[in-house]
Motif scaffolding. Structure first.
Motif, PDB file in Angstrom:
ATOM      1  N   ARG A 163      -6.119  10.952 -11.080  1.00 31.55           N
ATOM      2  CA  ARG A 163      -5.965   9.930 -10.036  1.00 31.55           C
ATOM      3  C   ARG A 163      -5.281   8.695 -10.621  1.00 31.55           C
ATOM      4  O   ARG A 163      -5.795   8.063 -11.536  1.00 31.55           O
ATOM      5  N   LYS A 164      -4.126   8.358 -10.029  1.00 29.47           N
ATOM      6  CA  LYS A 164      -3.401   7.216 -10.578  1.00 29.47           C
ATOM      7  C   LYS A 164      -2.301   6.786  -9.620  1.00 29.47           C
ATOM      8  O   LYS A 164      -1.487   7.592  -9.189  1.00 29.47           O
ATOM      9  N   ARG A 222       4.318  -1.315 -11.042  1.00 30.45           N
ATOM     10  CA  ARG A 222       4.795  -0.558 -12.198  1.00 30.45           C
ATOM     11  C   ARG A 222       3.856   0.613 -12.492  1.00 30.45           C
ATOM     12  O   ARG A 222       2.639   0.474 -12.407  1.00 30.45           O
ATOM     13  N   GLU A 223       4.427   1.729 -12.874  1.00 30.69           N
ATOM     14  CA  GLU A 223       3.627   2.912 -13.206  1.00 30.69           C
ATOM     15  C   GLU A 223       2.652   2.628 -14.341  1.00 30.69           C
ATOM     16  O   GLU A 223       1.525   3.116 -14.350  1.00 30.69           O
ATOM     17  N   ASP A 224       3.089   1.831 -15.331  1.00 29.70           N
ATOM     18  CA  ASP A 224       2.267   1.584 -16.517  1.00 29.70           C
ATOM     19  C   ASP A 224       1.621   0.203 -16.494  1.00 29.70           C
ATOM     20  O   ASP A 224       1.207  -0.315 -17.527  1.00 29.70           O
ATOM     21  N   GLY A 225       1.519  -0.418 -15.312  1.00 27.44           N
ATOM     22  CA  GLY A 225       0.952  -1.752 -15.233  1.00 27.44           C
ATOM     23  C   GLY A 225      -0.558  -1.755 -15.115  1.00 27.44           C
ATOM     24  O   GLY A 225      -1.220  -0.703 -15.134  1.00 27.44           O
ATOM     25  N   ALA A 226      -1.124  -2.947 -15.009  1.00 27.92           N
ATOM     26  CA  ALA A 226      -2.558  -3.102 -14.740  1.00 27.92           C
ATOM     27  C   ALA A 226      -2.738  -2.960 -13.227  1.00 27.92           C
ATOM     28  O   ALA A 226      -2.582  -3.920 -12.473  1.00 27.92           O
ATOM     29  N   ASN A 227      -3.040  -1.755 -12.799  1.00 23.96           N
ATOM     30  CA  ASN A 227      -2.969  -1.424 -11.376  1.00 23.96           C
ATOM     31  C   ASN A 227      -4.341  -1.300 -10.731  1.00 23.96           C
ATOM     32  O   ASN A 227      -5.269  -0.740 -11.328  1.00 23.96           O
ATOM     33  N   PHE A 228      -4.423  -1.797  -9.501  1.00 25.02           N
ATOM     34  CA  PHE A 228      -5.657  -1.756  -8.739  1.00 25.02           C
ATOM     35  C   PHE A 228      -5.340  -1.352  -7.299  1.00 25.02           C
ATOM     36  O   PHE A 228      -4.232  -1.546  -6.812  1.00 25.02           O
ATOM     37  N   LYS A 229      -6.335  -0.821  -6.623  1.00 23.75           N
ATOM     38  CA  LYS A 229      -6.133  -0.261  -5.289  1.00 23.75           C
ATOM     39  C   LYS A 229      -6.771  -1.157  -4.223  1.00 23.75           C
ATOM     40  O   LYS A 229      -7.901  -1.617  -4.381  1.00 23.75           O
ATOM     41  N   VAL A 230      -6.021  -1.388  -3.152  1.00 24.75           N
ATOM     42  CA  VAL A 230      -6.511  -2.166  -2.010  1.00 24.75           C
ATOM     43  C   VAL A 230      -6.282  -1.349  -0.747  1.00 24.75           C
ATOM     44  O   VAL A 230      -5.219  -0.731  -0.589  1.00 24.75           O
ATOM     45  N   TYR A 231      -7.253  -1.337   0.142  1.00 29.69           N
ATOM     46  CA  TYR A 231      -7.115  -0.635   1.419  1.00 29.69           C
ATOM     47  C   TYR A 231      -6.705  -1.601   2.517  1.00 29.69           C
ATOM     48  O   TYR A 231      -7.240  -2.716   2.620  1.00 29.69           O
ATOM     49  N   TYR A 232      -5.750  -1.155   3.322  1.00 28.29           N
ATOM     50  CA  TYR A 232      -5.389  -1.865   4.547  1.00 28.29           C
ATOM     51  C   TYR A 232      -5.480  -0.864   5.700  1.00 28.29           C
ATOM     52  O   TYR A 232      -5.702   0.323   5.492  1.00 28.29           O
ATOM     53  N   LYS A 233      -5.277  -1.376   6.921  1.00 33.33           N
ATOM     54  CA  LYS A 233      -5.320  -0.491   8.071  1.00 33.33           C
ATOM     55  C   LYS A 233      -3.930  -0.418   8.703  1.00 33.33           C
ATOM     56  O   LYS A 233      -3.263  -1.436   8.888  1.00 33.33           O
ATOM     57  N   ASN A 234      -3.514   0.811   9.026  1.00 37.24           N
ATOM     58  CA  ASN A 234      -2.184   1.047   9.545  1.00 37.24           C
ATOM     59  C   ASN A 234      -2.045   0.502  10.961  1.00 37.24           C
ATOM     60  O   ASN A 234      -2.936   0.675  11.796  1.00 37.24           O
ATOM     61  N   THR A 235      -0.909  -0.145  11.227  1.00 35.40           N
ATOM     62  CA  THR A 235      -0.622  -0.627  12.580  1.00 35.40           C
ATOM     63  C   THR A 235       0.585   0.082  13.178  1.00 35.40           C
ATOM     64  O   THR A 235       1.020  -0.266  14.285  1.00 35.40           O
ATOM     65  N   ASP A 236       1.148   1.060  12.452  1.00 38.84           N
ATOM     66  CA  ASP A 236       2.248   1.842  12.996  1.00 38.84           C
ATOM     67  C   ASP A 236       1.771   2.561  14.248  1.00 38.84           C
ATOM     68  O   ASP A 236       0.663   3.113  14.275  1.00 38.84           O
ATOM     69  N   THR A 260      -1.762   4.308  13.953  1.00 43.49           N
ATOM     70  CA  THR A 260      -2.544   3.081  14.025  1.00 43.49           C
ATOM     71  C   THR A 260      -4.032   3.339  13.799  1.00 43.49           C
ATOM     72  O   THR A 260      -4.580   4.335  14.262  1.00 43.49           O
ATOM     73  N   GLY A 261      -4.658   2.429  13.047  1.00 40.94           N
ATOM     74  CA  GLY A 261      -6.094   2.527  12.807  1.00 40.94           C
ATOM     75  C   GLY A 261      -6.485   3.343  11.598  1.00 40.94           C
ATOM     76  O   GLY A 261      -7.670   3.429  11.279  1.00 40.94           O
ATOM     77  N   LEU A 262      -5.532   3.937  10.875  1.00 42.71           N
ATOM     78  CA  LEU A 262      -5.857   4.739   9.697  1.00 42.71           C
ATOM     79  C   LEU A 262      -5.887   3.857   8.450  1.00 42.71           C
ATOM     80  O   LEU A 262      -5.010   3.013   8.253  1.00 42.71           O
ATOM     81  N   TYR A 263      -6.903   4.053   7.613  1.00 42.33           N
ATOM     82  CA  TYR A 263      -6.993   3.317   6.359  1.00 42.33           C
ATOM     83  C   TYR A 263      -5.972   3.860   5.361  1.00 42.33           C
ATOM     84  O   TYR A 263      -5.852   5.077   5.177  1.00 42.33           O
ATOM     85  N   VAL A 264      -5.259   2.942   4.695  1.00 46.18           N
ATOM     86  CA  VAL A 264      -4.209   3.334   3.747  1.00 46.18           C
ATOM     87  C   VAL A 264      -4.470   2.661   2.397  1.00 46.18           C
ATOM     88  O   VAL A 264      -4.541   1.434   2.326  1.00 46.18           O
ATOM     89  N   PRO A 265      -4.609   3.427   1.309  1.00 43.64           N
ATOM     90  CA  PRO A 265      -4.753   2.817  -0.015  1.00 43.64           C
ATOM     91  C   PRO A 265      -3.386   2.424  -0.575  1.00 43.64           C
ATOM     92  O   PRO A 265      -2.447   3.205  -0.561  1.00 43.64           O
ATOM     93  N   ILE A 266      -3.278   1.188  -1.057  1.00 41.03           N
ATOM     94  CA  ILE A 266      -2.050   0.688  -1.668  1.00 41.03           C
ATOM     95  C   ILE A 266      -2.374   0.246  -3.099  1.00 41.03           C
ATOM     96  O   ILE A 266      -3.343  -0.496  -3.315  1.00 41.03           O
ATOM     97  N   THR A 267      -1.576   0.680  -4.063  1.00 40.88           N
ATOM     98  CA  THR A 267      -1.796   0.312  -5.463  1.00 40.88           C
ATOM     99  C   THR A 267      -0.856  -0.835  -5.843  1.00 40.88           C
ATOM    100  O   THR A 267       0.361  -0.734  -5.667  1.00 40.88           O
ATOM    101  N   PHE A 268      -1.433  -1.927  -6.373  1.00 39.93           N
ATOM    102  CA  PHE A 268      -0.669  -3.093  -6.794  1.00 39.93           C
ATOM    103  C   PHE A 268      -0.785  -3.277  -8.305  1.00 39.93           C
ATOM    104  O   PHE A 268      -1.774  -2.893  -8.918  1.00 39.93           O
ATOM    105  N   THR A 269       0.232  -3.910  -8.873  1.00 39.38           N
ATOM    106  CA  THR A 269       0.205  -4.278 -10.288  1.00 39.38           C
ATOM    107  C   THR A 269      -0.210  -5.734 -10.413  1.00 39.38           C
ATOM    108  O   THR A 269       0.405  -6.621  -9.795  1.00 39.38           O
TER     109      THR A 269
END
Length: 351
Positions: free
Chosen positions: A206-207, A214-228, A232-241
Motif C-alpha cells: 500500500r503506497k 512525489r513518489e518518494d516524499g513524506a506522503n500522507f492520505k486525506v479523504y474527500y468526498k466526490n462532487t462529480d 457524487t457522494g463517494l469518498y476518495v483517498p488523496i495522497t499528498f506530499t
C-alpha cells in the motif's frame, strides 16, 4: 494312495505355492514402484502449483463479523477498489458470497464484465483488470500474496491504466489481514513490466493511492468526498506530499480542513467558516481545536465532519479516539448539545 503318490502330490503343492509367491512378489514390487512414481509426481507438482488461496487455511478464522447470513447464503463484507471516470481509485464495500479462497473471489470483481463491476458502472465506477482475464492461481505465504493471471491482463490501454490496476489489486488484497504485499505473474512467468511499460518486477505494498506529490516524499492520505455528477457522494483517498514529518496528524488535519485542490471535483464536507486551530494529544486521544464558527454546526454537519476525520485517521495506528474543542472548550462547555456517537470508518457501500 501309495507312498509314491503322496510324494508326487506334495511336490505339486510346493510348486504351486512357489509360483504364487513369485507372482505376489512381482505384483508387490510393481505396485510399490507405481506408488513411488505417483508420490514423486505429486511432490514435483507441489513445488510449482499456486493453489493455496484460502484465507482460512493460513490462520484467519471466519466469524460472524466476517459475513452475514441471508437466504442460506453466507455473505462476506469486503472492500475492493475501482476506478472512476477521472482516473481516481476508490474503495467500495460490498457483500459477496462466501467461498473458499475468498481473496480470489473478491479480486475477480475487479475484472471488467464481472457482476459487481457491471453493477458499479451505474455509479460511474469501473473495473481495472481487462475483460476476459482469468485468475489462474493464488498463494499466500508469510504476508506475500502471489497471483497468477492469464495473458489478458496485458490488454491495457496505457501506462496510467497499468499503474491504477496494480494499485487497485494491491489495495484490494491487502484489505485482508494476512496479506501485506502482492506480486503478480502472467501464466506462470514473472515479467519485468506490463505491455505499456509499468514495472512489476517487485512486490507491491500500500503506497501513494491517487498521488498528488512525489513518489518518494513524506506522503500522507486525506479523504474527500466526490462532487462529480456521476460519482457524487463517494469518498476518495488523496495522497499528498508534506514538507515535513514533525507532526503527521497535524499535517493531515490541515489538509482536510483547507479542502481539496481547486481543480478537483471534491469537497471536505466541512461548512464554510469553520477553521482548524490546532490539536492536543492525550494518551492516544486527539483533541481537535476549532474556531468559534463551530458553534453553528448542525448535527448532520457534525456527523459528516466526524466521518471525514475518522477516515483520515485510519492510517495512524496510535490514535484510539478523537474529540472536538471550540477555542479550547469542550462542546458541552461551549453550550453545544450535539450528540457525539462512536464513529467508525465507513467506505462507499454498495447494497
Amino acid at each position: 494312495m501309495d507312498e509314491g503318490g503322496v510324494k508326487l502330490l506334495l511336490k505339486k503343492i510346493i510348486a504351486v505355492v512357489l509360483a504364487l509367491m513369485l507372482v505376489y512378489s512381482a505384483v508387490g514390487c510393481s505396485t510399490l514402484d507405481i506408488m513411488k512414481s505417483l508420490n514423486s509426481e505429486e511432490e514435483e507438482a507441489d513445488d510449482f502449483a499456486i493453489i493455496d488461496d484460502s484465507i482460512d487455511s493460513i490462520g484467519q478464522e471466519a466469524t460472524e463479523t466476517d459475513y452475514n447470513l441471508g437466504d442460506n447464503t453466507e455473505m462476506r463484507e469486503s472492500v475492493a477498489y475501482f476506478e472512476d471516470d477521472n482516473g481516481f481509485i476508490i474503495p467500495v464495500k460490498a457483500k459477496i458470497p462466501w467461498e473458499e479462497g475468498i481473496a480470489k473471489a473478491v479480486l475477480k470483481n475487479l475484472i471488467k464484465g464481472s457482476n459487481l463491476e457491471l453493477q458499479l458502472n451505474d455509479a460511474g465506477l469501473h473495473g481495472v483488470i481487462p475483460e476476459g482475464t482469468q485468475i489462474l492461481g493464488m498463494s499466500i505465504n508469510e504476508g506475500l500474496c502471489k497471483v497468477d493471471f492469464s495473458r489478458n491482463i496485458l490488454n491495457t490501454d496505457s501506462y496510467e491504466a497499468e499503474k491504477n490496476m496494480m494499485t487497485a489489486i494491491t489495495y484490494t488484497l491487502t484489505e485482508f489481514s494476512t496479506i501485506n504485499n502482492v506480486k503478480i505473474m502472467v501464466e506462470g512467468e514473472y515479467l519485468s513490466s506490463l505491455s505499456n511499460g509499468y514495472t512489476i518486477d517487485t512486490a507491491f505494498e500500500r503506497k501513494n493511492i491517487n498521488l498528488f506529490g512525489r513518489e518518494d516524499g513524506a506522503n500522507f492520505k486525506v479523504y474527500y468526498k466526490n462532487t462529480d455528477p456521476d460519482t457524487t457522494g463517494l469518498y476518495v483517498p488523496i495522497t499528498f506530499t508534506a514538507d515535513s514529518v514533525d507532526n503527521p496528524v497535524n499535517i493531515v488535519l490541515k489538509r482536510l480542513f483547507n479542502g481539496p485542490p481547486a481543480d478537483l471535483p471534491m469537497t471536505n464536507q466541512i461548512p464554510y467558516g469553520i477553521n482548524y486551530e490546532g490539536l492536543k494529544m492525550e494518551d492516544g486521544k486527539v483533541l481537535i481545536d476549532l474556531n468559534m464558527g463551530a458553534l453553528n454546526l448542525t448535527q448532520e454537519e457534525y456527523d459528516n465532519m466526524s466521518q471525514m476525520v475518522v477516515l483520515c485517521f485510519e492510517q495512524f495506528d496510535n490514535i484510539a479516539e478523537f474529540d472536538f474543542l471550540i477555542e479550547g472548550m469542550t462542546f458541552e462547555e461551549a453550550g453545544m448539545e450535539l450528540e457525539s456517537n462512536d464513529v467508525v470508518p465507513v467506505f462507499n457501500e454498495i447494497n
